[in-house]
Design an enzyme around this catalytic site. Sequence first.
Site, PDB file in Angstrom:
ATOM      1  N   ILE A  52      41.152  47.164  78.999  1.00 59.15           N
ATOM      2  CA  ILE A  52      40.659  47.916  77.922  1.00 59.15           C
ATOM      3  C   ILE A  52      41.462  47.217  76.813  1.00 59.15           C
ATOM      4  O   ILE A  52      40.753  46.713  75.769  1.00 59.15           O
ATOM      5  CB  ILE A  52      41.416  49.574  77.921  1.00 59.15           C
ATOM      6  CG1 ILE A  52      40.852  50.031  78.884  1.00 59.15           C
ATOM      7  CG2 ILE A  52      41.065  49.895  76.455  1.00 59.15           C
ATOM      8  CD1 ILE A  52      41.448  51.609  79.241  1.00 59.15           C
ATOM      9  N   ASP A  63      51.684  40.266  76.507  1.00 58.94           N
ATOM     10  CA  ASP A  63      51.523  40.893  77.866  1.00 58.94           C
ATOM     11  C   ASP A  63      52.216  39.963  78.997  1.00 58.94           C
ATOM     12  O   ASP A  63      52.285  38.734  78.825  1.00 58.94           O
ATOM     13  CB  ASP A  63      49.909  40.534  78.242  1.00 58.94           C
ATOM     14  CG  ASP A  63      49.309  41.354  79.238  1.00 58.94           C
ATOM     15  OD1 ASP A  63      48.520  42.332  78.792  1.00 58.94           O
ATOM     16  OD2 ASP A  63      49.616  41.434  80.383  1.00 58.94           O
ATOM     17  N   ASP A 110      57.543  40.497  78.361  1.00 56.65           N
ATOM     18  CA  ASP A 110      57.418  42.024  79.140  1.00 56.65           C
ATOM     19  C   ASP A 110      58.201  43.045  78.311  1.00 56.65           C
ATOM     20  O   ASP A 110      59.344  42.395  77.792  1.00 56.65           O
ATOM     21  CB  ASP A 110      58.468  41.631  80.474  1.00 56.65           C
ATOM     22  CG  ASP A 110      58.269  42.804  81.335  1.00 56.65           C
ATOM     23  OD1 ASP A 110      58.399  43.878  80.966  1.00 56.65           O
ATOM     24  OD2 ASP A 110      57.746  42.578  82.520  1.00 56.65           O
ATOM     25  N   ALA A 117      50.820  49.791  80.612  1.00 51.87           N
ATOM     26  CA  ALA A 117      51.489  50.554  81.395  1.00 51.87           C
ATOM     27  C   ALA A 117      51.070  50.573  82.858  1.00 51.87           C
ATOM     28  O   ALA A 117      50.364  49.825  83.168  1.00 51.87           O
ATOM     29  CB  ALA A 117      51.033  52.114  80.770  1.00 51.87           C
ATOM     30  N   TYR A 147      52.279  60.230  86.324  1.00 52.79           N
ATOM     31  CA  TYR A 147      51.731  59.352  85.298  1.00 52.79           C
ATOM     32  C   TYR A 147      51.189  60.031  84.041  1.00 52.79           C
ATOM     33  O   TYR A 147      51.541  59.701  82.932  1.00 52.79           O
ATOM     34  CB  TYR A 147      50.244  58.642  85.996  1.00 52.79           C
ATOM     35  CG  TYR A 147      49.399  58.157  84.999  1.00 52.79           C
ATOM     36  CD1 TYR A 147      49.796  57.061  84.387  1.00 52.79           C
ATOM     37  CD2 TYR A 147      48.377  58.762  84.450  1.00 52.79           C
ATOM     38  CE1 TYR A 147      48.912  56.212  83.394  1.00 52.79           C
ATOM     39  CE2 TYR A 147      47.384  58.072  83.711  1.00 52.79           C
ATOM     40  CZ  TYR A 147      47.753  56.885  83.137  1.00 52.79           C
ATOM     41  OH  TYR A 147      46.688  56.297  82.280  1.00 52.79           O
ATOM     42  N   PHE A 180      39.221  59.454  78.289  1.00 50.93           N
ATOM     43  CA  PHE A 180      38.864  59.991  79.556  1.00 50.93           C
ATOM     44  C   PHE A 180      38.470  58.896  80.460  1.00 50.93           C
ATOM     45  O   PHE A 180      39.093  58.081  80.408  1.00 50.93           O
ATOM     46  CB  PHE A 180      37.530  61.087  79.317  1.00 50.93           C
ATOM     47  CG  PHE A 180      37.999  62.196  78.746  1.00 50.93           C
ATOM     48  CD1 PHE A 180      38.978  62.488  77.659  1.00 50.93           C
ATOM     49  CD2 PHE A 180      38.018  63.489  79.649  1.00 50.93           C
ATOM     50  CE1 PHE A 180      39.549  63.676  77.204  1.00 50.93           C
ATOM     51  CE2 PHE A 180      38.722  64.619  79.271  1.00 50.93           C
ATOM     52  CZ  PHE A 180      39.413  64.719  77.995  1.00 50.93           C
ATOM     53  N   ASN A 181      37.509  58.856  81.228  1.00 47.77           N
ATOM     54  CA  ASN A 181      37.454  57.696  82.113  1.00 47.77           C
ATOM     55  C   ASN A 181      36.751  56.381  81.620  1.00 47.77           C
ATOM     56  O   ASN A 181      35.636  56.452  81.245  1.00 47.77           O
ATOM     57  CB  ASN A 181      36.594  57.944  83.470  1.00 47.77           C
ATOM     58  CG  ASN A 181      37.125  59.101  84.229  1.00 47.77           C
ATOM     59  OD1 ASN A 181      38.052  58.895  85.179  1.00 47.77           O
ATOM     60  ND2 ASN A 181      36.704  60.488  83.799  1.00 47.77           N
ATOM     61  N   ASP A 197      41.344  67.813  92.682  1.00 40.27           N
ATOM     62  CA  ASP A 197      40.344  67.376  91.750  1.00 40.27           C
ATOM     63  C   ASP A 197      39.721  68.422  91.298  1.00 40.27           C
ATOM     64  O   ASP A 197      38.820  69.188  92.105  1.00 40.27           O
ATOM     65  CB  ASP A 197      39.133  66.527  92.855  1.00 40.27           C
ATOM     66  CG  ASP A 197      39.374  65.196  92.805  1.00 40.27           C
ATOM     67  OD1 ASP A 197      40.145  64.529  92.090  1.00 40.27           O
ATOM     68  OD2 ASP A 197      38.756  64.343  93.536  1.00 40.27           O
TER      69      ASP A 197
HETATM   70  N1  LIG Z   1      41.314  52.616  82.616  1.00 38.33           N
HETATM   71  C1  LIG Z   1      41.275  54.064  82.254  1.00 38.33           C
HETATM   72  O1  LIG Z   1      40.392  54.752  82.669  1.00 38.33           O
HETATM   73  C2  LIG Z   1      42.580  54.670  81.357  1.00 38.33           C
HETATM   74  C3  LIG Z   1      42.350  55.838  81.337  1.00 38.33           C
HETATM   75  C4  LIG Z   1      43.223  56.452  80.469  1.00 38.33           C
HETATM   76  C5  LIG Z   1      44.202  55.889  80.073  1.00 38.33           C
HETATM   77  N2  LIG Z   1      44.423  54.357  80.210  1.00 38.33           N
HETATM   78  C6  LIG Z   1      45.548  53.704  79.519  1.00 38.33           C
HETATM   79  O2  LIG Z   1      44.942  52.572  79.060  1.00 38.33           O
HETATM   80  C7  LIG Z   1      46.113  51.553  79.091  1.00 38.33           C
HETATM   81  C8  LIG Z   1      45.229  50.286  79.562  1.00 38.33           C
HETATM   82  O3  LIG Z   1      44.535  50.490  80.697  1.00 38.33           O
HETATM   83  P1  LIG Z   1      43.796  49.393  81.381  1.00 38.33           P
HETATM   84  O4  LIG Z   1      42.603  50.200  82.173  1.00 38.33           O
HETATM   85  O5  LIG Z   1      43.291  48.136  80.686  1.00 38.33           O
HETATM   86  O6  LIG Z   1      44.734  48.798  82.486  1.00 38.33           O
HETATM   87  P2  LIG Z   1      45.280  47.209  82.747  1.00 38.33           P
HETATM   88  O7  LIG Z   1      46.091  47.329  83.837  1.00 38.33           O
HETATM   89  O8  LIG Z   1      44.024  46.167  82.806  1.00 38.33           O
HETATM   90  O9  LIG Z   1      45.931  46.955  81.358  1.00 38.33           O
HETATM   91  C9  LIG Z   1      47.413  47.090  81.169  1.00 38.33           C
HETATM   92  C10 LIG Z   1      48.042  45.661  80.496  1.00 38.33           C
HETATM   93  O10 LIG Z   1      49.245  46.021  80.336  1.00 38.33           O
HETATM   94  C11 LIG Z   1      50.165  44.717  80.967  1.00 38.33           C
HETATM   95  N3  LIG Z   1      51.547  45.310  81.063  1.00 38.33           N
HETATM   96  C12 LIG Z   1      51.727  45.992  81.980  1.00 38.33           C
HETATM   97  N4  LIG Z   1      53.096  46.399  81.923  1.00 38.33           N
HETATM   98  C13 LIG Z   1      53.566  45.438  81.318  1.00 38.33           C
HETATM   99  C14 LIG Z   1      54.999  45.111  80.877  1.00 38.33           C
HETATM  100  N5  LIG Z   1      55.879  45.748  81.414  1.00 38.33           N
HETATM  101  N6  LIG Z   1      55.151  44.181  79.995  1.00 38.33           N
HETATM  102  C15 LIG Z   1      53.973  43.620  79.410  1.00 38.33           C
HETATM  103  N7  LIG Z   1      52.842  43.819  79.678  1.00 38.33           N
HETATM  104  C16 LIG Z   1      52.444  44.739  80.664  1.00 38.33           C
HETATM  105  C17 LIG Z   1      49.316  44.175  81.794  1.00 38.33           C
HETATM  106  O11 LIG Z   1      49.382  42.967  82.409  1.00 38.33           O
HETATM  107  C18 LIG Z   1      47.824  44.568  81.553  1.00 38.33           C
HETATM  108  O12 LIG Z   1      47.271  43.340  80.955  1.00 38.33           O
HETATM  109  C19 LIG Z   1      47.179  52.068  79.840  1.00 38.33           C
HETATM  110  O13 LIG Z   1      48.188  52.220  79.132  1.00 38.33           O
HETATM  111  C20 LIG Z   1      46.363  53.005  80.750  1.00 38.33           C
HETATM  112  O14 LIG Z   1      47.204  53.940  81.186  1.00 38.33           O
HETATM  113  C21 LIG Z   1      43.375  53.702  80.930  1.00 38.33           C
END
Ligand SMILES: NC(=O)c1ccc[n+]([C@@H]2O[C@H](COP(=O)([O-])OP(=O)(O)OC[C@H]3O[C@@H](n4cnc5c(N)ncnc54)[C@H](O)[C@@H]3O)[C@@H](O)[C@H]2O)c1
Length: 337
Positions: free
Chosen positions: A12, A31, A51, A89, A155, A183-184, A299
């Site tokens: 995202i 990142d 980090d 996260a 989570y 959402f998703n 679910d």
């Molecule tokens: N994908 C979904 O459907 C969804 C839905 C709701 C919320 N989210 C939230 O959106 C955010 C992004 O999700 P995503 O799907 O892109 O996941 P993703 O895993 O692709 O992205 C997370 C990014 O954070 C980086 N990261 C993780 N831990 C780190 C740390 N300790 N230090 C530095 N960088 C770190 C990872 O390398 C990655 O680039 C997350 O917070 C997730 O909880 C996602």
Amino acid sequence: MNILIIGGAGYIGSHVAREFLDQGHRVTVFDNLSSGLRGNLFPEARFIHGDILDYAGLLRAASGKPDSIVGSAGGKAGAPFDALVHLAASKAAGESMVRPEKYSVNNISGTMNILNAAAETGIRNIVFSSSAAVYGEPQYLPIDEKHPTNPENYYGFTKLEIERFLGWYDKLKGIHFAALRYFNAAGYDVKGRLAGLEQNPANLIPIIMEAAIGIRKEVQVFGDDYDTPDGTCIRDYVHVSDLSTGHAAALDYISRTGKSLSLNLGSETGSSVLEVLETARKVSGKPIPAKTVGRRPGDPAKLTASSGLAHELLGWTAKHSDMETLIKTSWDVYNKQ
Ligand SMILES: NC(=O)c1ccc[n+]([C@@H]2O[C@H](COP(=O)([O-])OP(=O)(O)OC[C@H]3O[C@@H](n4cnc5c(N)ncnc54)[C@H](O)[C@@H]3O)[C@@H](O)[C@H]2O)c1
């Protein structure tokens, strides 16, 4: 604006970074590449490999004076950031129930570091990736922001706690925030500029895509006896390009008004598992084998969002979140793998 995007190399985050760059902002991505990809970085954005658990490094990055910067974006090293977007996260709900320690450290402690670094360096606007997981079992549909928050997994609990911390840092430190409850999330850049696959996806659409390209034998359908028209679960899928415009609109709102908010970003329409499968078969032309297995505990039959508040406050609506576009943009990326 000069914007720090933490987690901006992820699925995202890379779309969000693209949107801010398109809108003419200066972007620095921070990142650790644990699930983010170098291929998701843009030459016009700066990149800091760091980090959030390393407070000293994070503080230097937030102050605009990191040890090493890659890239040559418009932002000068040393320029203060106007805002940060926090997407970093651990995000697997199932894993969070067996490895809560990992989620405590990465999500909670990591966010505390970000909040403290923002407070220390004077960053006054934060857009945070929250989640629909803060709501838990739906009491009514569509879920709006007044719905009780009662997360069913650890989570979701970490996301809700972070929203509470954000509230306190707003009161005590004047840091405005937008907590966006996605959402998703699904789909890929509608202009086809991003091709880095989401790592370890647990959501339906990427799983279907993996089955379509043959790296997964079949799609498991968890229950076909729910109280829905075709018996399979209904979920709200929102396109990442829509999420990205939501982030830009939310940042504009909080920086302009000085008000903080928590709000849903969803498509407001639900699709059943079988509907998603059928669209994927049609778009890809692949048979995509599927097998019905038992229900998964916890679910709910149906989950859909109300995004009325995002519409009212931000003028935001989902424009690309129809199932055809979600699948087509995903298939374009997976088909090239
Ligand atoms: N994908 C979904 O459907 C969804 C839905 C709701 C919320 N989210 C939230 O959106 C955010 C992004 O999700 P995503 O799907 O892109 O996941 P993703 O895993 O692709 O992205 C997370 C990014 O954070 C980086 N990261 C993780 N831990 C780190 C740390 N300790 N230090 C530095 N960088 C770190 C990872 O390398 C990655 O680039 C997350 O917070 C997730 O909880 C996602």
